[in-house]
Design a protein around this motif. Structure first.
Motif: not given
Length: 233
Positions: A138-142, A146-149, A188-195
């Motif tokens: 899910i996070l990889l698809l998001l 972000k890059i495409n739109y 557990s906790k996982t997170w993803k940040q872009v920018g």
């Protein structure tokens, strides 16, 4: 401290405005408490009614002025939507609201892209988690979305100084719960940040949404942050 307080309430009155504006220069039939209660009831009714038609209500902007109520509803759908459901929904809304309130009520629908708002993104993440999708996928698809739109990066926002153009600088997503399934009972906790995501800055425009996904392993919390900076050009 920046992650332990609500990022929107932390900036209201400093850099961001309230979603509801009430201008009452004359006597009203309802007190302030009853007016806020009616607003929450109507918004909850909007959410339930739209969800029956598989439509996600992103947010609602309210304006109470001269005895009339104005409401702008922002919605999205992950599949193509025809105008027929909106016509049926509008008829049901008018039929129900005439028994709730006596003031004139005006509402308008605005369609937005599901990736342009943290509310719709959090709904989409919960929808995928409840379909037993892997959180890493899910996070990889998001990140690819972000890059495409890139065209959704610039938006018009209302802050304390009025209407301005803002540039999307960063997105942060945090998911916490039993993400590993049956193998590990501990959360557990996982997170993803872009920018970038400077949550400690008061003058940054931040949109935030917290949602819950209910899976067979328990409840999973989803936090989505959008950080905007003023577009100088």
């Amino acid at each position: 401290m920046s992650q332990k307080v609500n990022p929107i309430g932390f900036r209201v009155g400093v850099s961001q405005n309230w979603n509801t504006q009430m201008q009452c220069y004359q006597k009203t039939s309802l007190t302030y408490t009853l007016t806020v209660l009616k607003k929450l009831q109507i918004f909850s009714f909007f959410q339930r009614l739209l969800f029956k038609h598989n439509i996600i209500l992103s947010k609602a902007e309210w304006l109470l002025k001269d005895g009339s109520i104005y409401c702008d509803l922002f919605y999205t759908k992950y599949e193509p939507l025809t105008r027929q459901p909106l016509l049926e929904i509008s008829k049901k809304i008018l039929k129900v609201l005439k028994y709730w309130i006596t003031s004139p009520f005006v509402f308008r629908f605005y369609k937005i892209h599901w990736f342009s708002n943290p509310t719709t993104v959090s709904h989409w993440i919960c929808y995928q988690l409840e379909k037993k999708q892997n959180i890493k996928w899910i996070l990889l698809l998001l990140k690819k979305k972000k890059i495409n739109y890139q065209k959704w990066n610039t938006e018009i926002k209302y802050d304390i100084s009025g209407e301005n153009a803002f540039l999307l600088k960063g997105i942060k997503i945090i998911c916490s719960g039993r993400l590993r399934g049956r193998r590990n009972r501990m959360s557990s906790k996982t997170w993803k940040q872009v920018g970038v995501m400077p949550l400690q800055r008061l003058h940054g425009f931040v949109e935030y949404k917290k949602d819950n996904a209910y899976t067979r392993f328990g409840k999973i919390g989803v936090h989505v942050y959008y950080y905007y900076a003023k577009h100088l050009n």
